[in-house]
Structures are given as structure tokens and as C-alpha cells.
Design a protein around this motif. Structure first.
Motif, mmCIF file in Angstrom:
data_model
loop_
_atom_site.group_PDB
_atom_site.id
_atom_site.type_symbol
_atom_site.label_atom_id
_atom_site.label_comp_id
_atom_site.label_asym_id
_atom_site.label_seq_id
_atom_site.Cartn_x
_atom_site.Cartn_y
_atom_site.Cartn_z
ATOM 1 N N ILE A 148 44.847 92.358 7.620
ATOM 2 C CA ILE A 148 44.471 92.786 8.973
ATOM 3 C C ILE A 148 42.966 93.023 9.043
ATOM 4 O O ILE A 148 42.300 92.641 9.997
ATOM 5 C CB ILE A 148 45.235 94.058 9.381
ATOM 6 C CG1 ILE A 148 46.688 93.731 9.606
ATOM 7 C CG2 ILE A 148 44.660 94.650 10.650
ATOM 8 C CD1 ILE A 148 47.530 94.913 9.910
ATOM 9 N N ILE A 149 42.417 93.642 7.986
ATOM 10 C CA ILE A 149 40.994 93.989 8.050
ATOM 11 C C ILE A 149 40.121 92.758 7.820
ATOM 12 O O ILE A 149 39.176 92.501 8.561
ATOM 13 C CB ILE A 149 40.673 95.071 7.000
ATOM 14 C CG1 ILE A 149 41.552 96.272 7.259
ATOM 15 C CG2 ILE A 149 39.193 95.409 7.015
ATOM 16 C CD1 ILE A 149 40.902 97.526 7.558
ATOM 17 N N GLY A 173 52.237 96.715 1.471
ATOM 18 C CA GLY A 173 51.363 97.457 2.361
ATOM 19 C C GLY A 173 49.910 97.058 2.165
ATOM 20 O O GLY A 173 49.169 96.835 3.130
ATOM 21 N N LEU A 174 49.520 96.925 0.899
ATOM 22 C CA LEU A 174 48.124 96.606 0.595
ATOM 23 C C LEU A 174 47.765 95.210 1.099
ATOM 24 O O LEU A 174 46.722 95.018 1.742
ATOM 25 C CB LEU A 174 47.900 96.698 -0.915
ATOM 26 C CG LEU A 174 46.455 96.595 -1.367
ATOM 27 C CD1 LEU A 174 45.711 97.820 -0.900
ATOM 28 C CD2 LEU A 174 46.366 96.478 -2.870
ATOM 29 N N LEU A 205 52.291 88.316 10.186
ATOM 30 C CA LEU A 205 50.859 88.595 10.289
ATOM 31 C C LEU A 205 50.088 88.032 9.106
ATOM 32 O O LEU A 205 48.963 87.554 9.263
ATOM 33 C CB LEU A 205 50.611 90.102 10.397
ATOM 34 C CG LEU A 205 50.836 90.711 11.766
ATOM 35 C CD1 LEU A 205 50.358 92.129 11.782
ATOM 36 C CD2 LEU A 205 50.114 89.932 12.835
ATOM 37 N N ILE A 223 55.140 91.822 8.612
ATOM 38 C CA ILE A 223 54.117 91.576 7.597
ATOM 39 C C ILE A 223 54.047 90.085 7.293
ATOM 40 O O ILE A 223 52.967 89.501 7.220
ATOM 41 C CB ILE A 223 54.409 92.388 6.314
ATOM 42 C CG1 ILE A 223 54.275 93.875 6.593
ATOM 43 C CG2 ILE A 223 53.474 91.987 5.195
ATOM 44 C CD1 ILE A 223 54.521 94.752 5.413
ATOM 45 N N MET A 278 49.164 93.496 3.461
ATOM 46 C CA MET A 278 49.126 93.563 4.919
ATOM 47 C C MET A 278 47.815 94.150 5.406
ATOM 48 O O MET A 278 47.146 93.600 6.299
ATOM 49 C CB MET A 278 50.278 94.477 5.321
ATOM 50 C CG MET A 278 50.316 94.819 6.732
ATOM 51 S SD MET A 278 51.066 93.477 7.551
ATOM 52 C CE MET A 278 50.633 93.921 9.176
ATOM 53 N N PHE A 279 47.441 95.269 4.793
ATOM 54 C CA PHE A 279 46.253 95.992 5.228
ATOM 55 C C PHE A 279 45.003 95.135 5.031
ATOM 56 O O PHE A 279 44.171 95.001 5.929
ATOM 57 C CB PHE A 279 46.151 97.274 4.402
ATOM 58 C CG PHE A 279 45.194 98.255 4.956
ATOM 59 C CD1 PHE A 279 45.517 98.947 6.098
ATOM 60 C CD2 PHE A 279 43.989 98.483 4.352
ATOM 61 C CE1 PHE A 279 44.635 99.852 6.626
ATOM 62 C CE2 PHE A 279 43.092 99.379 4.870
ATOM 63 C CZ PHE A 279 43.424 100.070 6.014
#
Lengths: 344, 309
Positions: free
Chosen positions: A314-315, A307-308, A258, A255, A310-311
Motif C-alpha cells: 500500500i505504501i 500484514g507486512l 490489493l 490483501i 500488504m502494508f
């Protein structure tokens, strides 16, 4: 005229980086009373940076997925603890030997990488992480099993390094060396070979790049950097157990890479800074706030936010924080004449 | 000697039941992988969500209405399947569609971060202590020559076989299944041939969520505990899928059952007779995974894929 090796590179960033690293602890000491806590956080960041830069060389540059990087850290930490405390070797010797041993484990996990790729490699490294964890528990004669191991503070040429303030200089000296070294690797033939392998294995092989050699090398160097961070972690925290290196930590490292921006050394550094600061400064505030407002159980807030973040990255921002910075820099360079569609 | 054989038969039977759970989770991965080439690391968490939804529906009905037990569990199953349909569609919307053209690495990390979020959300909503579900069969069993066969395990095995064969039939014989195969082969060509690609993707994610919910409903009375760590079981289904051959639907049940039997036998008889097996029985699935990848990366029933440049 033929250009020299480093002619087209700007090396001004090296003194800037060193100056910044030297300045920060004194500035913090001058500004706040609780500077020791911040120094402790900075030490954690430094240790993680060593690992994430290595992980970035593997995943961002060579394009090989590793979901078990905390295992290399564990190998470094336990090897060093055993070498120094039980075999009686000097710390300086262990500082060099333990990362090499972790690198050899990286070499071993590099063999499957020659045959499998993509998701299968992710699964293999994840399995490697579980196996190493189990191995550490099974070798309980040396590692005390799952009870954990107390480690002595580092001793360099007779001087014992104790306390967060002294650790800061040890950790960040190595971190700066690793950042500079990684930048040099990336700009060299090896780094270009890594990027060629990432972009297309077939094309790289056709251009005469020895796939096996460079894949193994990237695993070796990434494993030994993770081992180095493990050594530092063991000797600055004075206590290690298998819970310090569980599989979620490997995910958190990815994470960090990224979020910072895979495929750039500064990206890994920025991402580590961002995530660790988020974890230590922002999340506790948010948890208390949520607790007073809704009185819900917010113990899992930290992993949810990770998690949020990271998500969303990515998007919406796949190039990460460093990519954001690059876009901003170009935007201001061209300021009144911005071609609109490039910056959407 | 006789007791050894009975013990072994007992372990193999419960291994087959455990393997059927692995097979169901693996079926979820394989469905998604077959149609969209995305690997869903959140499958175990989908299963956990299904188990939680089922538990809360049953608890809610038990508190308010007084319906017969059989109906209650049936309503729980139907309710969690309905929830899974909505949830699978939502996952298609947030993970699959925005990340169509991204690299494998980004997609894997997106599903992993979804898994992290789901685990955290469930433990925030439902509390972190584990729940104790009821079994629909209340521990009924029959004795087959010394081997105890519980009705629940039998239901799990039959359910897994039925679902796997149903999806095998669906993929190979029906129009929608063939549309899915065409989509996985080449989405653009499929679109040009009139396959509604977006709807196919949504349908696949919904199927995967349904399979996960069913496996969660079946697993929770067997494990007799529901907690957020149930999702980690989903990771163990990866070796099962790889062993059977990733991308092969019958491979799911073959790999799952082999792995389940290996795991239970090594935990039981082997650990009892050989001391060192005790050390490795919780990582044995990963050793199997690495061995399979080294020896035959395509698995037992998989087919070799040729990568074009």
C-alpha cells in the motif's frame, strides 16, 4: 470506418492462458515426486482466483468495499452441500443454482450500498459476514451447526471426480472461464460503468449511468462468483465448517486483490498466486528457519507476513504486482531512452 | 417480579460499564476521524497493546520492588500511557503521513494490516496463552438495594465520562482543538492560516493511542483475561460510534452505553425468557449497525455531511 466490437483488442492471451493451465500439471508431474501437493495448492489457488476476480470487479472496478466476502463463499458452499447431499439434486444443477443464490444475497447486501459508501459500507459488509456465520450455526438442522458438514465429491454426468488431479481440471476450467468472462465484462459497457462509478459517483450519475442498477449488479456478480468458489471449495475439500469462512479470510482476499493490483483482472490472479504460494511454500521454510535460529514462537508468522506484505504494497507500490509489471514492460520497450523521472 | 427488576437493573448497570469501554474505544476512532478523516481499524489492537504493556509493567514491578499496590497500578497506568504516546506518534509516521492523499479503501486496508501485524507481533513476543491480570480494587463492591455495584465498573464509567467530556471541552474550547477542527475541514487552508498541520495530526494519533491504552488498562481487570483476541472487541465499538454519530464526541458515550446495555440485556434477561434471542446475542450489535445505517446513517448526534463534487 467504424470499428467492430473487438477489433482493437488483442485476444492472443486466451489460448496462451489455456495452454499454460493445461501444461502446468503435466510439467509438475514430470519434475517432482511430490507433485500431488503442488496440484493441491494449485487447486486452492484456482478456487481463490474465482473469488478474487469477483472481488476485484466489486472493489477494484466499482470501488465498493467488501470486508465480508468469505460470507458469500460460505453461502455457496453450504447451499451446494445441502442441495446435493440432502435434497439430492445433481451436482451440475447445484453448480449453477448455488452461485445464483449467493448472488441474490449479494443483491440484498447491495441495498445498503445504495445509501452508504466508503467505510460505512465496509462495516455493513463486515457485519453481514458475522450475521451469515451466525445464521449458518443457527440453522443446525441442515448445516450441523459449528460441527461442520461432510460433502460428497462432485459428480458430472455420472462420472465422480475424485482426487486432486481430477479436481484440478474441474477447478481450472471454471477459473479460466471466469477470468475470460471477467475480462469481457471489464471491456464492455458494464465495466466502463463500474469504473465511472468508482471514479466519481456524481459524474457517473450525471452521465446517465443508473447507479442503483450497476451497484446492485456488481454485488450480484461478485457474490455469485464468490458462491461459485464456495461450491468448488465444498466439493473438493469434502468438509466445510464455519471456521473455513471466518472474517480473517475476507481480509486475506482483499490483501490478494490489493497486492496483485486492484482494478485489473490479471492483478487479482497474480495477487492470489503470490499470496497463496507465499503462504504455502515460503512461510513454512521461514518458520523452521526462525525456530532453529532464535527458538521463538513463530506460529503467528503467517499473518504477520501477510500484514507486512500488504502494508508495504500500500505504501510503496499501490498499483500492485500488475502495475510493477506494466512499469517494467514500458521501461524495456523504451529501453535506452527512458525518461528518468517517470520511473522513480 | 421483584427479582426480574433487580436482575434487569444489574444487567443495565454492567451494560453501562461495558458500554463505557465501547465508548472509550469509539472515542479513539472519532478523534482520528474528526481530525484526519482516516478510519483506524487498529484501535482495538492499540487497546490490546496498552493492556499488555500495563500487565508487563505491573508484573515487572511486582517481581523486583515491593511497592504498595495502589502505586503499582498507578505506575502501570502511567507507563502504558507513556508507551502509547511513543506508539501513537509512530503510527502517525507510518500510516497517516505516507497515505494522506490515498483513497479511503487503501487507508482502511493499511490500518487493518497494521492490526494484523500488531496481533501477530504481540502473540509472538508475549506468547499465545492468555494472561490473568489483577484488579486494582480486588473485587470490592457495594450493594445498592440488591444490585451489586463493583468499584471497578464504577471507575470505568466515571473514567469514560471524564475522558469524553475532557475531549469534548478540548475540541470545542481550546486553541489546539479548534486547530484540529480547522485541519479536518480543510488541511491546506488551515496550513495557510498558520496551523501546524503535521503536529496536529501527530497529536491526534497520540491522543487516540492514549485513549486506547487507558481503555485497555480499564478493560483487562474487568474481562479478567488478556489475550490477543481482545482486539476484536474494538470492532464492536464501530457500531457504537455509528449509532452515536460518527464524528461526534458526545455521540461516542451515548452510542457506547446504548449498545452495551442492549448487548448485556439481550444476553441476560431476554435470552432467559425468549429462546431465539440466544441465537443472535453475539451479532446483535451488527444488526443494530445495519439498522442504523439503513434508517439514519448519521446516527443519533451526528450531523449530515454534504459531499461536494
Amino acid at each position: 470506418m467504424i470499428k467492430g466490437r473487438y477489433d482493437d483488442e488483442n485476444l492472443k492471451w486466451i489460448p496462451l492462458l489455456i495452454g499454460l493451465v493445461l501444461l502446468i500439471p503435466f510439467a509438475l508431474k514430470g519434475m517432482t515426486f511430490s507433485y500431488k501437493y503442488y496440484i493441491y495448492i494449485l487447486n486452492t489457488i484456482g478456487i481463490y482466483i474465482i473469488l478474487t476476480v469477483g472481488l476485484d470487479l466489486l472493489s477494484g472496478y466499482a470501488g465498493l468495499i467488501s470486508l465480508g466476502h468469505a460470507a458469500f463463499m460460505a453461502i455457496g458452499a453450504y447451499t451446494s452441500a445441502i442441495l446435493v447431499d440432502q435434497a439430492g439434486l445433481p451436482f451440475m444443477f447445484s453448480l449453477i443454482l448455488s452461485p445464483l443464490i449467493a448472488g441474490c444475497f449479494g443483491f440484498i447486501i447491495g441495498f445498503p450500498a445504495l445509501r452508504v459508501s466508503g467505510m460505512y459500507l465496509g462495516l455493513t459488509t463486515m457485519g453481514f459476514g458475522f450475521i451469515i456465520r451466525r445464521l449458518i450455526i443457527a440453522l443446525r438442522e441442515w448445516t450441523q451447526g459449528s460441527a461442520g458438514l461432510v460433502v460428497s465429491p462432485p459428480n458430472i454426468f455420472g462420472f465422480t471426480i475424485k482426487g486432486d488431479w481430477a479436481n484440478y481440471f474441474l477447478v481450472w476450467t471454471l477459473a479460466v472461464l471466469v477470468i475470460i468472462g471477467a475480462r469481457r465484462i471489464v471491456k464492455s459497457k458494464i465495466g466502463r460503468a463500474f469504473m465511472a462509478i468508482r471514479d466519481s459517483e456524481q459524474a457517473a450519475e450525471a452521465s446517465g449511468i443508473n447507479l442503483a442498477k450497476y451497484k446492485m449488479f456488481s454485488f450480484f456478480i461478485s457474490g455469485s462468483l464468490a458462491g461459485l468458489s464456495g461450491v468448488l471449495m465444498a466439493h473438493t475439500n469434502h468438509f466445510i465448517s464455519t471456521d473455513h469462512f471466518d472474517s480473517m479470510l475476507s481480509i486475506y482476499f482483499i490483501i490478494m486483490v490489493l497486492v496483485g493490483g486492484a482494478g485489473t483482472v490479471y492483478g487479482a490472479v497474480l495477487g492470489t498466486l503470490f499470496i497463496v504460494l507465499l503462504d504455502n511454500l515460503f512461510v513454512p521454510e521461514l518458520e523452521t528457519l526462525l525456530h532453529t535460529m532464535f527458538s521463538i514462537e513463530s506460529g503467528e508468522m503467517e499473518s504477520f507476513i501477510f500484514g507486512l506484505v500488504m502494508f508495504l504494497f500500500i505504501i510503496f507500490q499501490p498499483t500492485g504486482l500488475y502495475g510493477m509489471w506494466l512499469k517494467m514492460r514500458i521501461y524495456w520497450k523504451l529501453f535506452p531512452f527512458n525518461p528518468k523521472q517517470r520511473f522513480t | 417480579m421483584n427479582s426480574l427488576i433487580t436482575d434487569l437493573a444489574q444487567e443495565i448497570f454492567s451494560g453501562i460499564a461495558l458500554g463505557s469501554i465501547y465508548a472509550l474505544i469509539a472515542l479513539g476512532f472519532i478523534l482520528i476521524f474528526k481530525a484526519t478523516e482516516v478510519v483506524n481499524f487498529a484501535q482495538g489492537e492499540l487497546m490490546m497493546v496498552g493492556a499488555y504493556v500495563n500487565f508487563f509493567i505491573i508484573q515487572g514491578i511486582m517481581g523486583d520492588l515491593h511497592v504498595p499496590t495502589g502505586w503499582m497500578f498507578l505506575m502501570g497506568l502511567v507507563g502504558s500511557i507513556l508507551f502509547a504516546i511513543v506508539f501513537g506518534w509512530f503510527l502517525d509516521l507510518v500510516i497517516n503521513r505516507p497515505l494522506r492523499d490515498e483513497s479511503v479503501f487503501s487507508i482502511i486496508m493499511a490500518t487493518i494490516s497494521m492490526a494484523i501485524m500488531l496481533r501477530a507481533l504481540v502473540s509472538m513476543i508475549a506468547g499465545s496463552e492468555s494472561l490473568v491480570p489483577q484488579s486494582p480494587f480486588g473485587g470490592a463492591y457495594f450493594n445498592l438495594g440488591g444490585v451489586i455495584i463493583s468499584v471497578l465498573d464504577l471507575t470505568i464509567i466515571i473514567g469514560a465520562i471524564v475522558l469524553v467530556s475532557a475531549f469534548y471541552y478540548f475540541f470545542n474550547k481550546t486553541r489546539w482543538g479548534i486547530a484540529m477542527q480547522a485541519t479536518s475541514e480543510d488541511p491546506i487552508a488551515a496550513q495557510l492560516m498558520g496551523v501546524p498541520v503535521k503536529r496536529v495530526y501527530a497529536l491526534v494519533w497520540i491522543f487516540a493511542a492514549i485513549v486506547a491504552a487507558i481503555s485497555g488498562v480499564l478493560l483487562s481487570p474487568r474481562a479478567s483475561l488478556i489475550d490477543t483476541n481482545m482486539g476484536f472487541l474494538g470492532l464492536k465499538a464501530f457500531p457504537a460510534a455509528v449509532l452515536g454519530g460518527f464524528g461526534s464526541i458526545p455521540g461516542a458515550i451515548v452510542g457506547g452505553i446504548i449498545l452495551g446495555v442492549i448487548e448485556t440485556v439481550s444476553m441476560g434477561t431476554l435470552s432467559f425468557h425468549f429462546h431465539w434471542v440466544k441465537e443472535i446475542n453475539d451479532i446483535i450489535v451488527w444488526i443494530v449497525l445495519i439498522a442504523v445505517l439503513m434508517i439514519r446513517p448519521t446516527g443519533i448526534l451526528g450531523t449530515e455531511e454534504i459531499k461536494k463534487v
